[in-house]
Scaffold this motif. Sequence first.
Motif, PDB file in Angstrom:
ATOM      1  N   ALA A 163       0.845  -1.005   0.345  1.00 25.12           N
ATOM      2  CA  ALA A 163       0.454  -0.347  -0.142  1.00 25.12           C
ATOM      3  C   ALA A 163       0.999   0.847   0.104  1.00 25.12           C
ATOM      4  CB  ALA A 163      -0.934  -0.127   1.282  1.00 25.12           C
ATOM      5  N   GLY A 164       1.952   1.109  -0.137  1.00 25.29           N
ATOM      6  CA  GLY A 164       2.907   2.055   0.585  1.00 25.29           C
ATOM      7  C   GLY A 164       2.736   3.276   1.219  1.00 25.29           C
ATOM      8  N   VAL A 165       2.600   2.438   2.669  1.00 22.41           N
ATOM      9  CA  VAL A 165       2.226   3.343   3.813  1.00 22.41           C
ATOM     10  C   VAL A 165       3.014   2.876   4.850  1.00 22.41           C
ATOM     11  CG1 VAL A 165      -0.342   3.155   3.510  1.00 22.41           C
ATOM     12  CG2 VAL A 165       0.779   1.250   4.683  1.00 22.41           C
ATOM     13  N   SER A 166       3.380   3.713   5.642  1.00 21.83           N
ATOM     14  CA  SER A 166       4.189   3.382   7.115  1.00 21.83           C
ATOM     15  C   SER A 166       3.736   2.012   8.322  1.00 21.83           C
ATOM     16  CB  SER A 166       4.341   4.988   7.861  1.00 21.83           C
ATOM     17  OG  SER A 166       4.551   4.276   9.112  1.00 21.83           O
ATOM     18  N   LYS A 167       4.162   1.658   8.332  1.00 22.74           N
ATOM     19  CA  LYS A 167       4.371   0.446   9.372  1.00 22.74           C
ATOM     20  C   LYS A 167       4.227   0.902  10.586  1.00 22.74           C
ATOM     21  CE  LYS A 167       8.244  -2.305   7.550  1.00 22.74           C
ATOM     22  NZ  LYS A 167       9.588  -3.624   8.056  1.00 22.74           N
ATOM     23  N   ASN A 168       3.700   2.168  10.850  1.00 24.64           N
ATOM     24  CA  ASN A 168       3.394   3.021  12.561  1.00 24.64           C
ATOM     25  C   ASN A 168       1.375   2.326  12.208  1.00 24.64           C
ATOM     26  OD1 ASN A 168       5.085   3.345  13.269  1.00 24.64           O
ATOM     27  ND2 ASN A 168       5.954   5.050  12.880  1.00 24.64           N
ATOM     28  N   TRP A 169       1.097   2.676  11.039  1.00 31.88           N
ATOM     29  CA  TRP A 169      -0.206   2.306  10.856  1.00 31.88           C
ATOM     30  C   TRP A 169      -0.639   1.598   9.902  1.00 31.88           C
ATOM     31  CZ3 TRP A 169      -2.757   7.561   9.632  1.00 31.88           C
ATOM     32  CH2 TRP A 169      -2.604   8.295   9.759  1.00 31.88           C
ATOM     33  N   VAL A 170       0.009   0.710  10.472  1.00 33.85           N
ATOM     34  CA  VAL A 170      -0.687  -0.556  10.543  1.00 33.85           C
ATOM     35  C   VAL A 170      -0.753  -1.290  11.991  1.00 33.85           C
ATOM     36  CG1 VAL A 170      -0.928  -2.817   9.289  1.00 33.85           C
ATOM     37  CG2 VAL A 170       0.255  -0.964   8.626  1.00 33.85           C
ATOM     38  N   HIS A 171      -2.236  -1.777  11.921  1.00 32.17           N
ATOM     39  CA  HIS A 171      -2.453  -2.528  13.346  1.00 32.17           C
ATOM     40  C   HIS A 171      -2.662  -4.148  12.887  1.00 32.17           C
ATOM     41  CE1 HIS A 171      -2.143   1.772  15.034  1.00 32.17           C
ATOM     42  NE2 HIS A 171      -2.593   1.820  14.050  1.00 32.17           N
ATOM     43  N   VAL A 172      -2.399  -4.817  14.355  1.00 27.32           N
ATOM     44  CA  VAL A 172      -2.754  -5.803  13.963  1.00 27.32           C
ATOM     45  C   VAL A 172      -3.116  -6.844  15.556  1.00 27.32           C
ATOM     46  CG1 VAL A 172      -1.943  -8.566  13.370  1.00 27.32           C
ATOM     47  CG2 VAL A 172      -0.884  -6.607  12.512  1.00 27.32           C
ATOM     48  N   VAL A 173      -4.305  -7.627  15.212  1.00 31.44           N
ATOM     49  CA  VAL A 173      -5.243  -7.751  16.754  1.00 31.44           C
ATOM     50  C   VAL A 173      -6.056  -8.865  16.308  1.00 31.44           C
ATOM     51  CG1 VAL A 173      -6.888  -7.669  18.449  1.00 31.44           C
ATOM     52  CG2 VAL A 173      -6.277  -5.289  17.499  1.00 31.44           C
ATOM     53  N   PHE A 174      -5.159 -10.339  17.786  1.00 28.82           N
ATOM     54  CA  PHE A 174      -5.055 -11.494  17.529  1.00 28.82           C
ATOM     55  C   PHE A 174      -6.511 -12.265  18.393  1.00 28.82           C
ATOM     56  CE2 PHE A 174      -1.506 -11.381  15.789  1.00 28.82           C
ATOM     57  CZ  PHE A 174      -1.059 -12.494  14.717  1.00 28.82           C
ATOM     58  N   GLN A 175      -7.416 -12.160  17.715  1.00 31.26           N
ATOM     59  CA  GLN A 175      -8.733 -12.721  19.047  1.00 31.26           C
ATOM     60  C   GLN A 175      -8.807 -14.415  19.253  1.00 31.26           C
ATOM     61  OE1 GLN A 175     -11.659 -10.482  17.546  1.00 31.26           O
ATOM     62  NE2 GLN A 175     -11.837  -9.324  18.775  1.00 31.26           N
ATOM     63  N   ASP A 176      -8.089 -14.942  20.021  1.00 31.40           N
ATOM     64  CA  ASP A 176      -8.856 -16.364  20.159  1.00 31.40           C
ATOM     65  C   ASP A 176      -9.918 -17.250  20.742  1.00 31.40           C
ATOM     66  OD1 ASP A 176      -5.840 -16.571  19.480  1.00 31.40           O
ATOM     67  OD2 ASP A 176      -5.234 -16.459  21.236  1.00 31.40           O
ATOM     68  N   TYR A 177     -10.654 -18.049  20.275  1.00 31.79           N
ATOM     69  CA  TYR A 177     -12.154 -18.934  20.773  1.00 31.79           C
ATOM     70  C   TYR A 177     -11.829 -19.763  21.909  1.00 31.79           C
ATOM     71  CZ  TYR A 177     -12.391 -21.159  16.568  1.00 31.79           C
ATOM     72  OH  TYR A 177     -12.069 -21.225  15.461  1.00 31.79           O
ATOM     73  N   ALA A 178     -12.477 -20.185  22.353  1.00 30.54           N
ATOM     74  CA  ALA A 178     -12.349 -21.593  23.043  1.00 30.54           C
ATOM     75  C   ALA A 178     -12.457 -22.951  21.844  1.00 30.54           C
ATOM     76  CB  ALA A 178     -13.307 -21.603  23.828  1.00 30.54           C
TER      77      ALA A 178
END
Length: 124
Positions: free
Chosen positions: A33-48
């Motif tokens: 995308a040509g954007v700074s890495k600072n703009w990218v957010h990653v969230v993990f959610q686990d389920y049982a």
Amino acid sequence: MPLYTLITQDGALSRDAKARLAMDLTTLHSDYAGVSKNWVHVVFQDYAPDSGFTAGEPAATAALTLLIRTVRSPEYKRELLQRLWTLFQTATGAPDDRIVVGIQELPASQAMETGQIMPDIANE
């Protein structure tokens, strides 16, 4: 603004695997995308265990959703989806019938980051 939400069964990804995948997604998105890495957010959610289903049957289903601003071309999004699928499947080892990858879009005027309304990509 890119926000990746990854949902997997608890234990499907170790802490190290999550860290590697988060870095891989960040690098991919930043480069593509040509954007700074600072703009990218990653969230993990686990389920049982036994809380995921495919075709109505218990299954360790894995889902990746990306939230981005609108205005990207269909070709851009198709290529991105293919790259995301490959990264996610490699990381999880999940079979094709237990993976879902999708992109959600919203206008820049409906998102905030760093305390400011997001700029329109077309005007950057």
